[in-house]
Design a protein around this motif. Structure first.
Motif, PDB file in Angstrom:
ATOM      1  N   LEU A 196       0.825  -1.213   0.000  1.00 61.63           N
ATOM      2  CA  LEU A 196       0.000   0.000   0.000  1.00 61.63           C
ATOM      3  C   LEU A 196       0.854   1.256   0.000  1.00 61.63           C
ATOM      4  CD1 LEU A 196      -2.789  -1.019   2.559  1.00 61.63           C
ATOM      5  CD2 LEU A 196      -2.825  -1.232   0.067  1.00 61.63           C
ATOM      6  N   GLY A 200       1.050   4.195  -2.801  1.00 62.31           N
ATOM      7  CA  GLY A 200       0.812   5.579  -2.408  1.00 62.31           C
ATOM      8  C   GLY A 200       1.802   6.557  -3.014  1.00 62.31           C
ATOM      9  N   ILE A 206      -5.844   3.805  -7.718  1.00 64.44           N
ATOM     10  CA  ILE A 206      -5.720   2.536  -7.016  1.00 64.44           C
ATOM     11  C   ILE A 206      -7.114   2.049  -6.641  1.00 64.44           C
ATOM     12  CG2 ILE A 206      -4.683   1.307  -5.080  1.00 64.44           C
ATOM     13  CD1 ILE A 206      -2.616   2.671  -6.967  1.00 64.44           C
ATOM     14  N   LEU A 208      -8.905  -0.345  -4.346  1.00 65.25           N
ATOM     15  CA  LEU A 208      -8.617  -1.096  -3.123  1.00 65.25           C
ATOM     16  C   LEU A 208      -9.821  -1.940  -2.737  1.00 65.25           C
ATOM     17  CD1 LEU A 208      -6.742  -1.606  -0.656  1.00 65.25           C
ATOM     18  CD2 LEU A 208      -7.851   0.374   0.433  1.00 65.25           C
ATOM     19  N   ALA A 223      -6.866   2.334   3.196  1.00 60.19           N
ATOM     20  CA  ALA A 223      -6.883   3.440   2.231  1.00 60.19           C
ATOM     21  C   ALA A 223      -5.997   4.580   2.706  1.00 60.19           C
ATOM     22  CB  ALA A 223      -8.320   3.924   2.016  1.00 60.19           C
ATOM     23  N   ILE A 226      -2.355   4.536   1.642  1.00 58.94           N
ATOM     24  CA  ILE A 226      -2.098   5.036   0.282  1.00 58.94           C
ATOM     25  C   ILE A 226      -2.174   6.556   0.265  1.00 58.94           C
ATOM     26  CG2 ILE A 226      -2.871   4.959  -2.121  1.00 58.94           C
ATOM     27  CD1 ILE A 226      -4.140   2.214  -1.453  1.00 58.94           C
ATOM     28  N   ASN A 231      -0.780   9.762  -2.681  1.00 60.43           N
ATOM     29  CA  ASN A 231      -1.670   9.394  -3.783  1.00 60.43           C
ATOM     30  C   ASN A 231      -3.118   9.543  -3.335  1.00 60.43           C
ATOM     31  OD1 ASN A 231      -3.071   8.279  -5.921  1.00 60.43           O
ATOM     32  ND2 ASN A 231      -1.789   6.462  -6.089  1.00 60.43           N
ATOM     33  N   VAL A 234      -7.758   7.106  -4.829  1.00 56.93           N
ATOM     34  CA  VAL A 234      -8.129   5.807  -4.265  1.00 56.93           C
ATOM     35  C   VAL A 234      -9.619   5.558  -4.475  1.00 56.93           C
ATOM     36  CG1 VAL A 234      -8.233   4.400  -2.177  1.00 56.93           C
ATOM     37  CG2 VAL A 234      -6.286   5.936  -2.549  1.00 56.93           C
ATOM     38  N   LEU A 266     -14.252   9.075  -0.565  1.00 58.59           N
ATOM     39  CA  LEU A 266     -13.731   8.244  -1.648  1.00 58.59           C
ATOM     40  C   LEU A 266     -14.860   7.515  -2.381  1.00 58.59           C
ATOM     41  CD1 LEU A 266     -10.698   6.693   0.263  1.00 58.59           C
ATOM     42  CD2 LEU A 266     -10.661   8.631  -1.328  1.00 58.59           C
TER      43      LEU A 266
END
Length: 341
Positions: A196, A200, A206, A208, A223, A226, A231, A234, A266
Motif C-alpha cells: 500500500l 501511495g 488505485i 482497493l 486506504a 495510500i 496518492n 483511491v 472516496l
C-alpha cells in the motif's frame, strides 16, 4: 488536525501554513475547495495540540481536530465526494455510474480481445483482467504475468477501454504500473502495508478491495496508507466478506455502501462476482449496488465460463452481461445518475 483557510487566503499564506506544519513535525496535505482551501496536518497523535498555534497565522480561519482515526479518507477533511479521473473524460465518483467488466484472468489473446469487444459493445467503460492471480492453492493457475499484461494492453489498443489489473507483490509494482490504468489491490492484500505504501507513491488510480475479514474502519485505514503517501486517487471496492453462510462464496455487505458514503469522500464500487460466486446471482447484486448508491461495478465476464482457468462459475457470458446492462440502466436512473458512456 484540519487547518481551514479563510475565503480568499493567498497562496503565500497557504505556503506559510504548510511550512509551519512541517516545522512542527507533521505532514501537510492540501485539499483545494471551490471557495477555500483546507490543509490536513497528519502525523503522531501525541502532541497534536501544538498545531493550535497555527490558528493565529495570517489567512487561517480555524484549526479543527480530526476525530476519525483515518484522517485523509474522512469527510471531516473533505466533505465533498471525490471524483477520481481515470483518463480524460472518464471519472469514478461523479454523476456517472461506471461499469468495469472482463474475465477473472487473462488466458489468451482471443479470450481477452473477444471479451473486451463484447463488454464495450454492452456499455462497459473499463476492462478488467488478472495477469497476476493470488490463489488459495499453490497448484491453481497463477496468471500469465507480464505476457498477460501485454495482452491487456493489446485489448486496450483494440477497443480503447482502459484496463484494471491486480498487483500482488511489491516487487511487481513498477512493472504493472507500466501497463495498467488502474492498479487493483485484491482482498488478500488489503492489509499488505508495504504494498500500500508503494502504491501511495504513484500518480495512478488505485482500486482497493475490502479484505474478506476486514471491518469498515480497518478498510479505511488501509486506504489511509495510500493517501498518506501522497496518492489521492483511491477507489474503494466492497467484494463480500466471510460469514457463516455457505450458500454464496462470500456475503455481499451491501450496507457498506451507504456506511462508506457517510464516512469517506472516496468513491465506492461493488464486485458482485466475487461476493456471490454464482453467475445467476450477479445481476440482482448489480441492481442492488446501484440502488444502494455505489459509484460503479466490477463484473466478471467470460466468453466460455466452463473453460475458464479461474472463477468460471461466477462469470457471466457476454449475452447475459448485455441483458443485465440493459436492465441496470433503469436502476441507475432512479438514483439520479446515468450510465457512463
Amino acid at each position: 488536525m484540519i487547518i481551514v483557510m479563510k475565503n480568499g487566503a493567498s497562496q503565500e499564506e497557504l505556503a506559510e501554513v504548510e511550512k509551519k506544519i512541517i516545522a512542527l513535525g507533521y505532514q501537510p496535505h492540501v485539499i483545494h475547495g471551490e471557495t477555500r482551501n483546507v490543509v490536513g496536518a497528519v502525523g503522531d497523535e501525541r502532541g497534536k495540540e501544538k498545531l493550535q498555534i497555527i490558528e493565529s497565522m495570517q489567512g487561517v480561519e480555524r484549526v479543527v481536530p480530526i476525530l476519525k482515526p483515518y484522517k485523509l479518507a474522512s469527510r471531516e477533511v473533505q466533505p465533498e465526494p471525490s471524483e477520481i479521473e481515470i483518463v480524460p473524460g472518464l471519472g469514478i465518483g461523479g454523476k456517472e455510474f461506471v461499469v468495469v467488466a472482463g474475465p477473472c484472468s487473462v488466458e489468451s489473446q482471443k479470450q481477452i480481445c473477444e471479451t473486451a469487444e463484447a463488454v464495450k459493445q454492452s456499455g462497459a467503460r473499463l476492462l478488467r483482467g488478472g495477469a497476476f492471480k493470488p490463489r488459495t492453492s499453490p497448484y491453481s493457475f497463477q496468471g500469465m504475468e507480464e505476457d498477460g499484461l501485454k495482452l491487456l494492453a493489446e485489448a486496450r489498443k483494440l477497443t480503447g477501454l482502459p484496463i484494471v489489473t491486480e498487483v500482488v507483490n511489491p516487487r511487481d509494482v513498477e512493472l504493472v504500473a507500466k501497463y495498467a490504468d488502474i492498479m487493483q489491490v485484491g482482498a488478500r492484500n488489503t492489509q499488505n502495508f508495504a504494498l500500500l505504501k508503494m502504491l501511495g507513491q504513484l500518480d495512478k488510480p488505485i482500486l482497493l478491495k475490502r479484505g474478506m475479514a476486514v471491518t469498515i474502519q480497518e478498510f479505511l485505514m488501509s486506504a489511509e496508507y495510500i493517501l498518506s503517501e501522497g496518492n489521492r486517487r483511491v477507489i474503494l471496492c466492497e467484494r463480500g466478506i466471510r460469514t457463516f453462510e455457505t450458500a454464496t462464496r462470500n456475503t455481499l455487505d451491501i450496507s457498506a455502501v451507504p456506511v462508506l458514503k457517510q464516512q469517506t469522500h472516496l468513491p465506492v464500487m461493488i464486485d458482485p462476482s466475487h461476493a456471490t460466486g454464482h453467475s445467476h446471482l450477479v445481476p440482482s447484486m448489480c441492481y442492488a449496488a446501484a440502488a444502494a448508491g455505489a459509484d460503479g461495478l466490477l463484473v466478471e465476464v467470460h466468453p466460455c465460463p466452463e473453460e475458464a482457468s479461474s472463477d468460471g462459475p461466477q462469470s457471466l457470458r457476454p449475452a447475459e452481461f448485455d441483458a443485465m446492462m440493459k436492465k441496470l440502466r433503469a436502476f441507475v436512473e432512479v438514483t439520479g445518475r446515468k450510465m457512463a458512456g
